[in-house]
Design an enzyme around this catalytic site. Structure first.
Site, PDB file in Angstrom:
ATOM      1  N   THR A   1       1.049  -1.301  -0.169  1.00  0.00           N
ATOM      2  CA  THR A   1       0.004   0.139   0.037  1.00  0.00           C
ATOM      3  C   THR A   1       0.891   1.157   0.012  1.00  0.00           C
ATOM      4  O   THR A   1       2.098   1.404   0.290  1.00  0.00           O
ATOM      5  CB  THR A   1      -1.004  -0.035   1.099  1.00  0.00           C
ATOM      6  N   ASP A   2       0.334   2.546  -0.479  1.00  0.00           N
ATOM      7  CA  ASP A   2       1.037   3.560  -0.399  1.00  0.00           C
ATOM      8  C   ASP A   2       1.203   4.227   0.992  1.00  0.00           C
ATOM      9  O   ASP A   2       2.027   5.268   1.361  1.00  0.00           O
ATOM     10  CB  ASP A   2       0.270   4.857  -1.298  1.00  0.00           C
ATOM     11  N   GLU A   3       0.372   3.475   2.124  1.00  0.00           N
ATOM     12  CA  GLU A   3       0.469   4.086   3.220  1.00  0.00           C
ATOM     13  C   GLU A   3       1.685   3.920   3.969  1.00  0.00           C
ATOM     14  O   GLU A   3       1.931   4.460   4.922  1.00  0.00           O
ATOM     15  CB  GLU A   3      -0.882   3.234   4.060  1.00  0.00           C
TER      16      GLU A   3
HETATM   17  P1  NAD Z   1      -9.430  -7.127   2.275  1.00  0.00           P
HETATM   18  O1  NAD Z   1      -9.623  -6.850   3.727  1.00  0.00           O
HETATM   19  O2  NAD Z   1     -11.111  -6.933   1.448  1.00  0.00           O
HETATM   20  O3  NAD Z   1      -9.458  -8.706   2.110  1.00  0.00           O
HETATM   21  C1  NAD Z   1      -8.257  -9.486   2.716  1.00  0.00           C
HETATM   22  C2  NAD Z   1      -8.540 -11.065   2.567  1.00  0.00           C
HETATM   23  O4  NAD Z   1      -7.442 -11.634   3.256  1.00  0.00           O
HETATM   24  C3  NAD Z   1      -9.939 -11.530   3.071  1.00  0.00           C
HETATM   25  O5  NAD Z   1     -10.641 -12.345   2.044  1.00  0.00           O
HETATM   26  C4  NAD Z   1      -9.316 -12.379   4.373  1.00  0.00           C
HETATM   27  O6  NAD Z   1     -10.163 -13.222   4.775  1.00  0.00           O
HETATM   28  C5  NAD Z   1      -7.829 -12.625   4.104  1.00  0.00           C
HETATM   29  N1  NAD Z   1      -7.077 -12.897   5.149  1.00  0.00           N
HETATM   30  C6  NAD Z   1      -7.066 -12.060   6.238  1.00  0.00           C
HETATM   31  N2  NAD Z   1      -6.341 -12.410   7.048  1.00  0.00           N
HETATM   32  C7  NAD Z   1      -5.560 -14.134   6.520  1.00  0.00           C
HETATM   33  C8  NAD Z   1      -4.997 -15.077   6.899  1.00  0.00           C
HETATM   34  N3  NAD Z   1      -4.630 -14.923   8.224  1.00  0.00           N
HETATM   35  N4  NAD Z   1      -4.810 -16.021   6.290  1.00  0.00           N
HETATM   36  C9  NAD Z   1      -5.477 -16.112   5.070  1.00  0.00           C
HETATM   37  N5  NAD Z   1      -6.400 -15.080   4.797  1.00  0.00           N
HETATM   38  C10 NAD Z   1      -6.402 -14.091   5.291  1.00  0.00           C
HETATM   39  O7  NAD Z   1      -8.532  -6.311   1.849  1.00  0.00           O
HETATM   40  P2  NAD Z   1      -8.332  -5.740   0.298  1.00  0.00           P
HETATM   41  O8  NAD Z   1      -8.759  -4.158   0.541  1.00  0.00           O
HETATM   42  O9  NAD Z   1      -8.833  -6.524  -0.629  1.00  0.00           O
HETATM   43  O10 NAD Z   1      -6.700  -5.713   0.264  1.00  0.00           O
HETATM   44  C11 NAD Z   1      -5.936  -6.830  -0.267  1.00  0.00           C
HETATM   45  C12 NAD Z   1      -4.452  -6.575   0.000  1.00  0.00           C
HETATM   46  O11 NAD Z   1      -4.305  -5.104  -0.866  1.00  0.00           O
HETATM   47  C13 NAD Z   1      -3.760  -6.246   1.302  1.00  0.00           C
HETATM   48  O12 NAD Z   1      -2.660  -6.774   1.197  1.00  0.00           O
HETATM   49  C14 NAD Z   1      -3.961  -4.665   1.431  1.00  0.00           C
HETATM   50  O13 NAD Z   1      -2.822  -4.243   2.346  1.00  0.00           O
HETATM   51  C15 NAD Z   1      -3.670  -4.146  -0.005  1.00  0.00           C
HETATM   52  N6  NAD Z   1      -4.096  -3.076  -0.481  1.00  0.00           N
HETATM   53  C16 NAD Z   1      -5.459  -2.375  -0.504  1.00  0.00           C
HETATM   54  C17 NAD Z   1      -5.666  -1.182  -0.781  1.00  0.00           C
HETATM   55  C18 NAD Z   1      -7.248  -0.836  -0.681  1.00  0.00           C
HETATM   56  O14 NAD Z   1      -7.453   0.259  -1.094  1.00  0.00           O
HETATM   57  N7  NAD Z   1      -8.178  -1.603  -0.221  1.00  0.00           N
HETATM   58  C19 NAD Z   1      -4.827  -0.313  -1.449  1.00  0.00           C
HETATM   59  C20 NAD Z   1      -3.440  -0.789  -1.453  1.00  0.00           C
HETATM   60  C21 NAD Z   1      -3.134  -2.027  -1.125  1.00  0.00           C
HETATM   61  P1  TYD Z   2     -10.663   4.149   4.566  1.00  0.00           P
HETATM   62  O1  TYD Z   2     -11.546   3.876   3.406  1.00  0.00           O
HETATM   63  O2  TYD Z   2     -10.424   3.515   5.628  1.00  0.00           O
HETATM   64  O3  TYD Z   2      -9.130   4.143   3.799  1.00  0.00           O
HETATM   65  P2  TYD Z   2      -7.609   4.450   4.209  1.00  0.00           P
HETATM   66  O4  TYD Z   2      -7.531   4.935   5.838  1.00  0.00           O
HETATM   67  O5  TYD Z   2      -6.917   3.260   4.127  1.00  0.00           O
HETATM   68  O6  TYD Z   2      -7.189   5.491   3.526  1.00  0.00           O
HETATM   69  O7  TYD Z   2     -10.724   5.556   4.531  1.00  0.00           O
HETATM   70  C1  TYD Z   2     -10.509   6.633   3.512  1.00  0.00           C
HETATM   71  C2  TYD Z   2     -10.549   8.157   4.107  1.00  0.00           C
HETATM   72  O8  TYD Z   2     -11.705   8.690   4.653  1.00  0.00           O
HETATM   73  C3  TYD Z   2      -9.695   8.393   5.360  1.00  0.00           C
HETATM   74  O9  TYD Z   2      -9.197   9.681   5.387  1.00  0.00           O
HETATM   75  C4  TYD Z   2     -10.529   8.328   6.511  1.00  0.00           C
HETATM   76  C5  TYD Z   2     -12.103   8.827   6.028  1.00  0.00           C
HETATM   77  N1  TYD Z   2     -13.122   8.085   6.558  1.00  0.00           N
HETATM   78  C6  TYD Z   2     -14.126   8.855   7.066  1.00  0.00           C
HETATM   79  O10 TYD Z   2     -13.847  10.247   7.297  1.00  0.00           O
HETATM   80  N2  TYD Z   2     -15.222   8.343   7.565  1.00  0.00           N
HETATM   81  C7  TYD Z   2     -15.344   6.960   7.731  1.00  0.00           C
HETATM   82  O11 TYD Z   2     -16.450   6.512   7.750  1.00  0.00           O
HETATM   83  C8  TYD Z   2     -14.347   6.156   6.965  1.00  0.00           C
HETATM   84  C9  TYD Z   2     -14.455   4.675   6.962  1.00  0.00           C
HETATM   85  C10 TYD Z   2     -13.232   6.879   6.730  1.00  0.00           C
END
Ligand code: NAD
Ligand code: TYD
Length: 352
Positions: free
Chosen positions: A132-134
């Site tokens: 992630t970019d975080e």
């Molecule tokens: P999500 O929370 O929707 O899905 C995570 C999945 O991992 C779920 O299906 C969960 O059951 C599985 N999981 C959790 N713990 C586990 C374990 N111990 N063993 C096996 N499976 C397990 O997450 P997402 O938003 O789809 O993110 C997927 C990946 O992408 C993560 O690594 C996250 O850090 C990265 N990512 C997400 C975002 C975003 O905006 N959502 C952006 C950049 C990177």
């Molecule tokens: P989120 O979707 O949790 O992603 P991330 O924290 O990983 O960027 O949140 C996106 C942005 O929205 C973040 O600045 C937090 C804010 N936010 C709210 O203001 N209200 C909410 O209920 C949630 C879930 C997030």
């Protein structure tokens, strides 16, 4: 089968889009989706491809070292695309432990299993860490995150992802493990669990519930459509150079409050409500602890070296996403009711 590819976290939001893309695009690969099915994992996200002959699902926990070793020996994976993670910042603030187990220890278990399986021959192998970019921390009003930006994670979630990324790179330098990492900005699209901003806002507007805006809503995120991310993952997996990092982003920065107001306008239209109705639900609440102000990705490396760029237009895709959540209300009801967790316990609970 030409390649055995393990995708971890494939029942989650991004993982399900990646699994679908790979199963359809590469019928000659055997795609194994490994997922623990936590609250965030939902096999319903993959209903349309679950019968495909090149797809299989394994319920397992990446924290379980012995079963990871067994699986790697059983399937003899050529490639790993590692998405499984605890992924929500707010949950990491209220209880960090699970983030350390899954995101750090789970990742090390996969790295060790790959190292063991590939110890005599690295050719054609790839361990791909989805990050992630975080991990780069928080930006001020200007500037971007580059692949060379020093890591500066500030939440338990981002610190656990950063720890895993460091270990992935350490396995490259120490053991020559063929790794690649990508760091992506915030994703949106169908099948996202409604703890994240966009599906949460859509859900709350639909049911006339308050929309919680943290602080003043001035934090900025760079939003990318999930299928654009999945296509980038496909490219990096096949063409990314060993040891390299690729930033992936939408060049699409939105202040939270502006994005929320846009969603209010779209939902007023779609729900045939008088203009301005949904905005009345906006409620400013206590800010998130350590809330990162701004994320913004410079994605020129992946653009120049691998030819990737987002192919979707934000407002158009956001409208389609809203439409998807409104149409798939039953999905939303099930993931918020917890019924599906009960179902998994009945289905898989005593097979572990
Ligand atoms: P999500 O929370 O929707 O899905 C995570 C999945 O991992 C779920 O299906 C969960 O059951 C599985 N999981 C959790 N713990 C586990 C374990 N111990 N063993 C096996 N499976 C397990 O997450 P997402 O938003 O789809 O993110 C997927 C990946 O992408 C993560 O690594 C996250 O850090 C990265 N990512 C997400 C975002 C975003 O905006 N959502 C952006 C950049 C990177
Ligand atoms: P989120 O979707 O949790 O992603 P991330 O924290 O990983 O960027 O949140 C996106 C942005 O929205 C973040 O600045 C937090 C804010 N936010 C709210 O203001 N209200 C909410 O209920 C949630 C879930 C997030």
């Amino acid at each position: 089968m030409k390649k055995n590819v393990l995708i971890t976290g494939g029942a989650g939001f991004i993982g399900s889009h990646v699994v679908r893309l790979f199963v359809r695009k590469y019928p000659e690969y055997r795609i194994v989706n490994l997922d623990k099915l936590t609250y965030a994992g939902n096999l319903e996200n993959l209903k349309d491809i679950e019968q495909e002959p090149n797809y299989s699902f394994v319920r397992a926990d990446i924290v379980d070292k012995a079963s990871m070793m067994d699986l790697f020996h059983q399937f003899r994976f050529d490639g790993v695309i590692h998405l499984a993670a605890e992924s929500h910042v707010d949950r990491s603030i209220s209880s960090p432990d699970e983030f350390i187990y899954t995101n750090i220890i789970g990742s090390v278990n996969l790295l060790n299993a790959a190292r063991e399986l590939w110890k005599d021959d690295h050719s054609g192998k790839k361990f791909y860490q989805i990050s992630t970019d975080e991990v780069y921390g928080s930006l001020g009003d200007s500037g971007f995150f580059y692949e060379t930006t020093a890591y500066d994670p500030r939440s338990p979630y981002s610190a656990s992802k950063a720890g895993a990324d460091h270990l992935v790179r350490a396995f490259y330098h120490t053991y020559n493990l063929p790794i690649v990492i990508s760091n992506c900005s915030n994703n949106y699209g169908p099948y996202q669990f409604p703890e994240k901003l966009i599906p949460l806002v859509i859900h709350n507007i639909r049911y006339n519930k308050p929309i919680p805006v943290y602080g003043k809503g001035e934090n900025i995120r760079d939003w990318l459509y999930v299928e654009d991310h999945a296509h980038a993952i496909d490219l990096v997996f096949h063409k990314g150079l060993d040891g390299n990092t690729y930033n992936i982003g939408g060049k699409n920065e939105w202040k939270n409050i502006d994005l929320i107001r846009l969603l209010c306008r779209i939902l007023d239209e779609k729900l045939h409500r008088e203009s301005g109705t949904s905005e009345k639900l906006i409620t400013f609440v206590k800010d998130r602890a350590g809330h990162d102000l701004r994320y913004a990705i410079d994605a020129s490396k992946i653009n120049k070296e691998l030819g990737w760029e987002p192919t979707t237009l934000f407002e158009e895709e956001l409208r389609k996403t809203v439409e998807w959540y409104l149409t798939n209300e039953a999905w939303m009801q099930r993931v918020t009711s917890g019924d599906y967790l009960k179902y998994y316990e009945e289905m898989y609970g005593n097979r572990e």
